[in-house]
Design a protein around this motif. Sequence first.
Motif, PDB file in Angstrom:
ATOM      1  N   GLY A  63       0.813  -1.214   0.000  1.00  0.00           N
ATOM      2  CA  GLY A  63       0.000   0.000   0.000  1.00  0.00           C
ATOM      3  C   GLY A  63       0.840   1.255   0.000  1.00  0.00           C
ATOM      4  N   TRP A  64       0.207   2.348  -0.376  1.00  0.00           N
ATOM      5  CA  TRP A  64       0.785   3.684  -0.269  1.00  0.00           C
ATOM      6  C   TRP A  64      -0.124   4.531   0.625  1.00  0.00           C
ATOM      7  N   TYR A  69      -7.392  -3.333   3.970  1.00  0.00           N
ATOM      8  CA  TYR A  69      -6.070  -2.734   3.844  1.00  0.00           C
ATOM      9  C   TYR A  69      -6.135  -1.263   3.446  1.00  0.00           C
ATOM     10  N   ARG A  70      -7.131  -0.561   3.973  1.00  0.00           N
ATOM     11  CA  ARG A  70      -7.239   0.879   3.789  1.00  0.00           C
ATOM     12  C   ARG A  70      -6.865   1.626   5.061  1.00  0.00           C
ATOM     13  N   SER A  71      -6.503   0.877   6.111  1.00  0.00           N
ATOM     14  CA  SER A  71      -6.136   1.454   7.396  1.00  0.00           C
ATOM     15  C   SER A  71      -4.676   1.162   7.697  1.00  0.00           C
ATOM     16  N   ALA A  72      -3.968   2.180   8.220  1.00  0.00           N
ATOM     17  CA  ALA A  72      -2.532   2.035   8.471  1.00  0.00           C
ATOM     18  C   ALA A  72      -2.229   0.902   9.446  1.00  0.00           C
ATOM     19  N   ASN A  73      -3.125   0.652  10.399  1.00  0.00           N
ATOM     20  CA  ASN A  73      -2.826  -0.375  11.406  1.00  0.00           C
ATOM     21  C   ASN A  73      -2.953  -1.796  10.870  1.00  0.00           C
ATOM     22  N   GLU A  74      -3.302  -1.948   9.608  1.00  0.00           N
ATOM     23  CA  GLU A  74      -3.356  -3.274   8.987  1.00  0.00           C
ATOM     24  C   GLU A  74      -2.020  -3.680   8.375  1.00  0.00           C
ATOM     25  N   TYR A  75      -1.061  -2.776   8.387  1.00  0.00           N
ATOM     26  CA  TYR A  75       0.221  -3.020   7.731  1.00  0.00           C
ATOM     27  C   TYR A  75       1.313  -3.336   8.737  1.00  0.00           C
ATOM     28  N   GLU A  85      -3.077   9.150   5.680  1.00  0.00           N
ATOM     29  CA  GLU A  85      -4.207   8.935   4.780  1.00  0.00           C
ATOM     30  C   GLU A  85      -3.921   7.817   3.784  1.00  0.00           C
ATOM     31  N   PHE A  86      -4.885   6.945   3.603  1.00  0.00           N
ATOM     32  CA  PHE A  86      -4.778   5.879   2.610  1.00  0.00           C
ATOM     33  C   PHE A  86      -4.773   6.458   1.201  1.00  0.00           C
ATOM     34  N   VAL A  87      -3.845   5.964   0.367  1.00  0.00           N
ATOM     35  CA  VAL A  87      -3.755   6.418  -1.013  1.00  0.00           C
ATOM     36  C   VAL A  87      -4.144   5.299  -1.978  1.00  0.00           C
TER      37      VAL A  87
END
Length: 126
Positions: free
Chosen positions: A34-35, A107-113, A45-47
């Motif tokens: 993801g970016w 996978y649109r949330s930072a805490n999923e990475y 912010e999700f890109v």
Amino acid sequence: VQLVESGGGLVQAGGSLRLSCEASGRTFSTYTMGWFRQAPGKEREFVAVVGRSGGNISYGDSVKGRFTISRDNAKNTVSLEMNSLKPEDTAVYYCAAALGFFSGFTYRSANEYDSWGQGTQVTVSS
């Protein structure tokens, strides 16, 4: 996995930039990539996100139609092509990796990475 972004810089509004993220290790194809971006004083912010094979892709509403994410599993890289840039696109852009399968709805949330790069600055002047 270790991630290193490159390609940021200063560009005028309406211009284009291409960001790249190179991953270490031999298991790049097992990661959803993801970016994200973060402007001063704002939340991350999700890109965009791309699944393991490159087939499943999703974009944040603010970049849809202007940005394109892609990956090359043979080269362990994920890229973000950014067109029609606006001053509000100014931010530090981060590459992120997640050990999981992207079906198109997560996978649109930072805490999923699980892993993050150091970030690369993109500045769009008006």
